[in-house]
Each structure stands twice: as structure tokens, then as C-alpha cells.
Design a protein around this motif. Structure first.
Motif, PDB file in Angstrom:
ATOM      1  N   SER A   9       0.843  -1.193   0.000  1.00 33.22           N
ATOM      2  CA  SER A   9       0.000   0.000   0.000  1.00 33.22           C
ATOM      3  C   SER A   9       0.876   1.241   0.000  1.00 33.22           C
ATOM      4  O   SER A   9       2.052   1.200   0.378  1.00 33.22           O
ATOM      5  N   ARG A  11       0.563   3.676   1.974  1.00 38.50           N
ATOM      6  CA  ARG A  11       0.890   3.965   3.372  1.00 38.50           C
ATOM      7  C   ARG A  11       2.116   3.154   3.818  1.00 38.50           C
ATOM      8  O   ARG A  11       3.006   3.677   4.490  1.00 38.50           O
ATOM      9  N   GLU A  12       2.171   1.877   3.460  1.00 44.04           N
ATOM     10  CA  GLU A  12       3.321   1.036   3.822  1.00 44.04           C
ATOM     11  C   GLU A  12       4.590   1.561   3.172  1.00 44.04           C
ATOM     12  O   GLU A  12       5.656   1.595   3.791  1.00 44.04           O
ATOM     13  N   SER A  15       5.624   4.773   5.004  1.00 51.70           N
ATOM     14  CA  SER A  15       6.051   4.588   6.396  1.00 51.70           C
ATOM     15  C   SER A  15       7.392   3.871   6.493  1.00 51.70           C
ATOM     16  O   SER A  15       8.076   3.969   7.513  1.00 51.70           O
ATOM     17  N   GLY A  20       6.141   8.553  10.687  1.00 50.11           N
ATOM     18  CA  GLY A  20       4.803   9.142  10.735  1.00 50.11           C
ATOM     19  C   GLY A  20       4.654  10.013  11.958  1.00 50.11           C
ATOM     20  O   GLY A  20       5.626  10.483  12.548  1.00 50.11           O
ATOM     21  N   GLY A  75      -3.618   2.145  -3.360  1.00 49.88           N
ATOM     22  CA  GLY A  75      -4.145   2.924  -2.243  1.00 49.88           C
ATOM     23  C   GLY A  75      -5.419   3.626  -2.656  1.00 49.88           C
ATOM     24  O   GLY A  75      -5.942   3.425  -3.768  1.00 49.88           O
ATOM     25  N   GLU A  91      -5.086  15.685   0.107  1.00 50.01           N
ATOM     26  CA  GLU A  91      -4.794  14.771   1.209  1.00 50.01           C
ATOM     27  C   GLU A  91      -5.380  15.393   2.475  1.00 50.01           C
ATOM     28  O   GLU A  91      -5.036  16.518   2.855  1.00 50.01           O
ATOM     29  N   LYS A  93      -6.419  15.450   6.571  1.00 49.75           N
ATOM     30  CA  LYS A  93      -6.046  14.963   7.898  1.00 49.75           C
ATOM     31  C   LYS A  93      -6.867  15.706   8.956  1.00 49.75           C
ATOM     32  O   LYS A  93      -7.215  16.872   8.778  1.00 49.75           O
ATOM     33  N   ALA A 109       5.380  12.751   6.606  1.00 45.39           N
ATOM     34  CA  ALA A 109       4.664  11.564   6.130  1.00 45.39           C
ATOM     35  C   ALA A 109       3.374  11.959   5.406  1.00 45.39           C
ATOM     36  O   ALA A 109       2.977  11.303   4.434  1.00 45.39           O
ATOM     37  N   HIS A 110       2.718  13.030   5.854  1.00 47.35           N
ATOM     38  CA  HIS A 110       1.493  13.490   5.190  1.00 47.35           C
ATOM     39  C   HIS A 110       1.792  13.980   3.780  1.00 47.35           C
ATOM     40  O   HIS A 110       1.091  13.646   2.820  1.00 47.35           O
ATOM     41  N   GLN A 113       2.653  10.990   1.461  1.00 52.48           N
ATOM     42  CA  GLN A 113       1.489  10.269   0.939  1.00 52.48           C
ATOM     43  C   GLN A 113       0.866  11.035  -0.221  1.00 52.48           C
ATOM     44  O   GLN A 113       0.543  10.460  -1.267  1.00 52.48           O
TER      45      GLN A 113
END
Length: 793
Positions: A9, A11-12, A15, A20, A75, A91, A93, A109-110, A113
Motif C-alpha cells: 500500500s 501507506r506502507e 512509512s 509518521g 491505495g 490529502e 487529515k 509523512a502526510h 502520501q
């Protein structure tokens, strides 16, 4: 050569290379994230539609090939704005932080992504450039702060490569390790000259179940060598590619020690296997009594940035991540040992841990079990007879008025809005108090009633409290009541989660104590939850010395009729065990007082035949204490030990140490059936010469047991058996299993209760106990015990 296909993914991927957010309370973040996303989606759609198109929650994917790997990267991006041929990726949050304190560089990290998604979109659509918009929604004020940037495809490609190549390098290291591991497994031989009787059958059943992706139940008596009998074939199956990760699950620390011992034995034979022992957080914490927040614990300060190199070094230094290694490494590097063990779990091939880390909704390892992953996971569940009751506890939740009241008074002056939310929880809680009849006269506590419906009036105020409390707990203000607030917060979150699981296999129990009132969501039947977890794994192996009757354990552990179930015979000579049933005595509750004198006399007769160490198991602490007092009064010269309630590890160890001495005088230990001395202890040879078991081990009659009885009576017509008989006999078998621990052990088991020779018990008793010697067939117990010990001399 076929490429190695890897699903990963976004995210994976991110990270792996970019830390993160720091650790913080986020138990409602998923729900808040969904609500926040929907709120922003509405705003963006409204602002975009007159001039363009806004699409939300778009699944995207791309492939990337390098060396022997083919990555399938996928994703779901939050939102995409298209206006006049230009695209902007969104994105989204949610945050509790004041928006004016946020900076573009706060959360790399944001951005990562967003840029990763932007690369995939730009590549798919052939774009030269694309905008990236990072939107933060404040959870309470609902205000928004936006950061934006526009990047060319070349810039995005270089950024994407900076993520993907370290990831592939990590895959290559893992792939090389697995090759080394599998070669060592292929060359691995069984660590003993030969299998014990029944052990080869067990190992074959374990291997086939893992290979074929099935469940397997195995009743393997003491002495077969269950630990190595399960672990060795599972490792062999791993070496052949049938499984990627093995979880060895235990109910107690002593069993973990056996699993570690088995691993070390195999490692001495040349096995290379990354093995991790996970120890409970409270047992390894360097800052007991402190909250897991940066302000109070230096060991989690910037943990994610500091831990990466430590994890990498640990993996290169050793194959065994034991508790001692983890604590030492964590202390040397100023890191939280529990978090370090969780990070090492991704690198481990074998994880030895408590049931909780797979099944408990509060602490299970989400990185492996929240979603179905590509990893083939095998669960080796040792002492599986313990899992039903443990699972009932895991999947139940209780809320007490006193818990709410204490925290309310601590924060009512400082945080009145939060106190007000607690007041509403208390009001909703007490609205159910009328279900329990008020106390009249001298009626004893607790007063209890139950219902098949959940307490729906509690959900809204609890959810509101969780929402507000999370904001306070994430706040850096050092409130003096934060620890108590956090404890209540966790309980409320667990209650909310269990409420979401509530179904026909649940009941609500309302209980009035003196000055208190509680509501409990009681899990009557844990099978559906256990079944879900085990069916999301490649294979699950349930094994124990006591899994009888099979139909009971198969049903209560979430098995199916088609699952394998084998019952193996004892590997030890039957003549080494003398087993007798004294069915002249009834230990039913109404007969116990009258039977006490006869039981004490029988105990003294049995232990007087030969100098040795003996254990006498009783159905309750109260009855044990009465028997001990009677025994000491009648036989003051005998040496006895009496189990205490709530013994810690040191007192337990001192108690057991008394059994290391034998031959000089007789020792009689009065203990409780189903307690800490009825399983998980290994008193070999002369350390234990005999066991006397008083009663059939029935659990104490209570509201919860009666609910279980009614549930299974309706479900399968065996209510009393499922609630009382089968759990009781399980405790009897475990207690009896203390005597014969090796092929050289000799000893006796005396069962005292007339119910043991009734048709129901004769049908479900272990086959190796037959033919039974009883007072009915004229057996002279004391005479035969004298012959038994004489023959064994």
C-alpha cells in the motif's frame, strides 16, 4: 525467472522510509477521520463544481519492477480536483493541534502520501505537473488550514524513487534472509534421536494442516512433547513456503519459556530463525505509573525517528529478540522496550506471545490482524483449553458508576465541559439501575439481573465523552488527573468497541453492589470472534493435554465439523499411574460440611502409605481452608502447605520450592482446583508422589454461568454440560496431570466424588484412566497403594 510479486500500500511504502506522527491517543481517530473526510468532501465539492469536477475516495494503483521484484502499489486517495485540464490532489487529515501552530514541515509523512498519490495520478494521466493540497481539519472547531504546492512529473518521479528504492532494498535483505533461513530449515533435523510415542503423529497432523491451510485440534497428554511436536513441523512448513510467520500463543509465562527452550534447541542444530518474545507492557515499562506521552516518558520522545537504526542494528546482531535482549537494547538507546518489541515483530519469523496479542480487541497486533494481509500466518495455540474463558474476558466490557464518579470529582472544577459529559454518562448508566431490584432487609450483595438487549442509551454519551477526552489527553497541559482520565478513557473505548460486537452471543448483566452499580456486556459465546481471527490466518493449531470432549472444544473455539481432531494416548506406561475413584462421598455443595471428616480421613490414609510430597485439590478456597483447619486439628504432626489467595510470583516460587525436598518427611499441599498450582507446573520424579482431587471441579454457580447454561441449552441442548460439567472436568484433568510428567515418574491420583462414576462422567473421562478402580468393585485403596509403591520400589 518469474518476478517476485509484492502487494504494497502507499501507506506502507511511505512509512518504510518516512516516520509518521508521534505516538498519541488515537482510539477514535478512525471514526473522526471518516467524519472529517466527509465534511471536507462536501466543502470541496461545493467549491469545485461550478468550475470543475471533484471526485473523492478514488482507488489508484501502479506497478514498479526492479531486480527480481514486481511491486503492485495501491491505495485510495482522498480527493481529486479537475479544473480546466489542471489537477490537484487532496490529502485530508484531522488534528487536535491548534491550526496556527502547524507548519508545512511538521508532518513529512502526510506530504509524502500526497506526493506518492500525485505521482501515480500524473503517471496514469500523462501529466507534466500536478497540484498537491494538504488540508487539516481541527476536530473540535471544524476550522480548516490548507497547504499547497505544485510539482512537475520529474520532481514527483524522483521523490517516488526515493521511497521505492529503499523499500526494494529492504525487500532484498528480507528475501536474502529468507533464503538463508529456508536453507537452514531444509537441513534441520529433529533435535532428539527419535520421536516419542504419539509425537510423530502430532507433528504430521500439524504439518499437513499448515500445508493445506486448515485448522487442527490435538489432545496430546503430558510427556508427548507438545511444544517441539508443534513447533518443529511448523518451521519445516515455513521452509517450504507454506507459511510466512508463526505465532506461538500461550496463556502463561512458563509456557513461553518452554517455547523459547525449544527454539534454542533447534538453533543449536543450525536453525536460523528470527524469533521474538513479546512481554506485557506493564512488565517491561521503564516508567511505571507514567502515561505513554512524550511529556511524561522520555523513552517515547521522537521514538519513530530514533528507533529505525536501532531495529536495523538489532536484526543484524542476533536471531533471538528475547525479553532480556529487548530490555537491554531499549535501555542503551533510550527507547520504550514494549514499542521496540512491536517494531521487531515485523522482522520476526516466529513470535512467542500471550493470546492477547492475537485475539484481544484492546491490544491485538493490528499490523498483522486488522486487515487481511498477503502474509500467510500460522497460529500455534498452546494450552488451548484456557482460551475459551480468556476469550470471554477479552470480548466482555464493564462500566461501573464508581469509575465515572471518581474521575468526575477530579475534573469538575478544572474541565467543567468534560465533567458535564461524564455526568451524562452517569445519568444514562443509572437509568438502568431500576432493572435490579432495590435492596430490602439483609439481602446479600451483589444483586444481579440480565438482559438479552444491549444498553443503547449509553452509546451516545460514551461516544461524546471519548471525543472530548481524547482532545484533553492529546493536549500537552499537565493536568494532575490525566492518569485517572486515561484509565477511564480506555475503559470507555473498550466498552464502545464491545458494544459494536454485541449480538446473539452476548448478554447484558446489571449488578448492584453496596454503593455501586455496573453494566457489563458479557460475551457468552466467544466462538464467532475466535473463528473470525483464525479464519483470517493460513492455519490454526489448537493443542493441549485436555481438549475433551472434542465436540465441546470444537464448538466453543470456533471450529467446524470438518476440522481435524486427534486424541493421542499417553506415552507413559499405564502401570506407573494408580488411579482410584472414591464414590462413597458426595462433595455437592449441600453435602460438603458433612463430608469433611471423611475427606480428611481419606487424605491422611493416602499420604501415610509412603513418605513423599502430595497435593490435595479442592473446589474452592473456603472449603480448602476448612479442610486444612480440620486436618491440622486431627493430625497436628503432619507438615502442610496452604495456598494463599492472590499469591505473587515470589510467593508462588517459594511454595513450589518446598517440593524440591523429598524423602525425609511427608508434605501435603492444600490447593485450589483451577488455580495457579493446577497447571503449568512441572514437578517430576519424587517431587510429587500423588494427587487427591476433591469434587468434580464445577465452576461456582453465578449469574454468568447460568446465562451460559441457558444460551447453550437453547443452542445445542447441552446447557449444563457447557456451563459446568465440561469446564469442571477440564480442571480435574489438569490437576491429575501434575503427577506423571516423564517416563520415569510414578504416582497416584485419587478422585473423591460419587459423580465420577455416573454415566455422564464415565462417557467423557480420558480413556487412559480405564479400567477404573472404585469402591464399588471392592477395591481396597490403602492395600493397593501399599502394593503399588512396593512394586515401584
Amino acid at each position: 525467472m518469474e518476478p517476485v510479486k509484492i502487494n504494497v500500500s502507499v501507506r506502507e511504502l511511505v512509512s518504510y522510509s518516512i516516520p509518521g506522527e508521534e505516538h498519541f491517543f488515537s482510539f477514535v481517530s478512525a471514526k473522526e477521520g471518516i467524519e472529517g473526510h466527509m465534511f471536507i468532501h462536501g466543502l470541496l465539492k461545493q467549491r469545485t463544481e461550478p468550475f470543475g469536477i471533484y471526485r473523492q475516495e478514488i482507488p489508484v494503483s501502479t506497478t514498479f519492477a526492479h531486480d527480481i521484484f514486481l511491486l503492485q502499489i495501491s491505495g485510495r486517495l482522498d480527493g481529486l480536483i479537475e479544473r480546466n485540464g489542471n489537477f490537484t490532489l487532496c490529502e485530508i487529515k484531522t488534528t487536535d493541534k491548534p491550526l496556527d501552530t502547524l507548519d508545512e514541515s511538521d508532518n513529512p509523512a502526510h506530504w509524502a502520501q500526497g506526493r506518492c498519490y500525485a505521482y501515480i495520478v500524473a503517471k496514469e494521466k500523462g501529466l507534466d505537473k500536478i497540484g498537491v493540497m494538504l488540508l487539516y481539519l481541527h476536530r473540535q472547531s471544524r476550522e480548516i488550514r490548507v497547504f499547497e504546492e505544485t510539482l512537475t512529473f520529474g520532481e514527483l518521479e524522483r521523490f517516488f524513487n526515493s521511497l521505492v528504492f529503499p523499500f526494494i532494498y529492504g525487500l532484498k535483505k528480507r528475501y536474502d534472509w529468507q533464503h538463508l533461513r529456508n536453507v537452514s530449515i531444509k537441513e534441520l533435523t529433529f533435535p532428539f534421536p527419535d520421536f516419542r510415542k504419539g509425537q510423530r503423529i502430532m507433528s504430521g497432523a500439524v504439518y499437513r494442516a499448515i500445508r493445506d491451510g486448515k485448522k487442527q485440534f490435538i489432545q496430546a497428554p503430558t510427556g508427548i512433547g507438545k511444544t517441539i511436536g508443534a513447533l518443529f513441523p511448523a518451521i519445516k512448513a515455513m521452509g517450504e513456503g507454506h507459511v510466512d510467520k508463526i505465532f506461538y500463543l500461550t496463556a502463561r509465562n512458563t509456557t513461553q519459556a518452554e517455547a523459547l527452550k525449544a527454539y534454542k534447541m533447534l538453533a543449536e542444530k543450525g536453525l536460523r530463525l528470527k524469533t521474538l518474545q513479546i512481554t506485557a507492557k506493564e512488565k517491561v515499562c521503564f516508567m511505571p505509573g507514567k502515561q505513554c506521552v512524550e511529556e511524561e516518558c522520555p523513552y517515547i520522545f521522537e521514538y519513530m525517528q530514533r528507533s529505525r537504526s536501532v531495529v536495523s542494528n538489532a536484526v543484524s546482531r542476533t536471531d533471538l529478540f528475547s525479553r532480556e535482549f529487548i530490555e537491554l537494547t531499549a535501555k542503551e538507546n533510550g527507547l520504550c522496550p514494549f514499542e521496540l518489541s512491536l517494531d521487531l515483530s515485523t522482522q520476526a519469523d516466529l513470535i512467542i506471545c500471550d493470546y492477547n496479542y492475537v485475539f484481544d480487541p484492546r491490544v491485538y497486533l493490528r499490523r498483522f490482524f486488522q486487515d487481511k494481509t498477503d502474509e500467510n500466518i500460522c497460529l500455534l495455540i498452546d494450552e488451548a483449553h484456557n482460551l475459551p474463558e480468556r476469550a470471554r474476558e477479552m470480548f466482555s466490557a464493564e462500566l461501573k458508576r464508581s469509575m465515572v464518579r471518581i474521575v468526575y470529582h477530579k475534573l469538575k472544577n478544572t474541565l467543567p465541559y468534560l465533567a458535564n459529559s461524564l455526568k451524562k454518562v452517569r445519568k444514562a448508566l443509572l437509568s438502568y439501575a431500576a432493572k435490579v431490584s432495590p435492596v430490602s432487609g439483609k439481602k446479600p450483595y451483589p444483586q444481579v439481573t440480565s438482559d438479552s438487549e444491549p444498553p443503547k442509551e449509553l452509546t451516545a454519551p460514551i461516544d461524546n465523552f471519548i471525543y472530548l477526552a481524547e482532545g484533553v489527553l492529546n493536549d500537552e497541559t499537565p493536568y494532575p488527573f490525566k492518569e485517572e482520565l486515561a484509565a477511564l478513557f480506555f475503559e470507555m473505548v473498550h466498552f464502545s468497541r464491545i458494544f459494536d460486537l454485541y449480538g446473539e452471543n452476548y448478554a447484558t448483566i446489571y449488578s448492584r453492589e453496596k454503593g455501586d452499580f455496573s453494566v457489563k456486556l458479557f460475551c457468552v459465546d466467544p466462538a464467532p470472534m475466535l473463528k473470525k481471527r483464525t479464519e483470517n490466518s493460513k492455519s490454526s493449531i489448537f493443542f493441549s493435554a485436555t481438549l475433551s470432549p472434542p465436540s465441546y472444544f470444537r464448538e466453543i473455539l470456533g471450529g467446524n465439523e470438518g476440522d481435524g481432531f486427534i486424541i493421542l494416548p499417553s506415552p507413559f506406561p499405564r502401570e506407573n499411574l494408580y488411579l482410584y475413584v472414591d464414590n462413597t462421598v458426595s462433595t455437592r455443595f449441600r453435602h460438603r460440611a458433612g463430608a469433611l471428616s471423611s475427606i480428611v480421613e481419606r487424605i491422611h490414609e493416602c499420604v501415610s502409605v509412603k513418605t513423599g510430597n502430595y497435593m490435595v485439590f479442592f473446589p474452592s478456597f473456603e472449603y480448602m481452608q476448612k479442610a486444612a483447619a480440620e486436618y491440622m486439628n486431627r493430625f497436628p504432626g503432619d507438615r502442610i502447605l496452604i495456598q494463599e489467595q492472590d499469591m505473587d510470583e515470589n510467593r508462588r516460587a517459594e511454595f513450589l520450592a518446598s517440593f524440591s525436598e523429598y524423602g525425609k518427611e511427608t508434605l501435603i499441599a492444600f490447593v485450589v482446583m483451577g488455580g495457579i498450582f493446577s497447571e503449568g507446573i512441572d514437578l517430576k520424579g519424587e517431587c510429587l508422589s500423588g494427587v487427591i482431587i476433591v469434587g468434580v471441579g464445577l465452576p461456582q454457580v453465578c449469574e454468568e454461568r447460568d446465562i451460559i447454561k441457558k444460551y447453550y441449552q437453547k443452542k445445542n441442548g447441552k446447557g449444563f454440560e457447557f456451563a459446568y460439567t465440561y469446564p469442571g472436568l477440564n480442571k480435574v484433568q489438569q490437576a491429575a496431570g501434575r503427577v506423571i510428567r516423564s517416563e520415569h515418574d510414578r504416582g497416584f491420583v485419587v478422585l473423591i466424588d460419587d459423580r465420577f462414576t455416573t454415566p455422564l462422567y464415565l462417557k467423557i473421562m480420558p480413556r487412559e484412566w480405564f479400567p477404573l478402580k472404585t469402591s464399588d468393585n471392592g477395591t481396597d485403596l490403602i492395600g493397593e497403594l501399599k502394593k503399588f509403591w512396593k512394586c515401584m520400589a
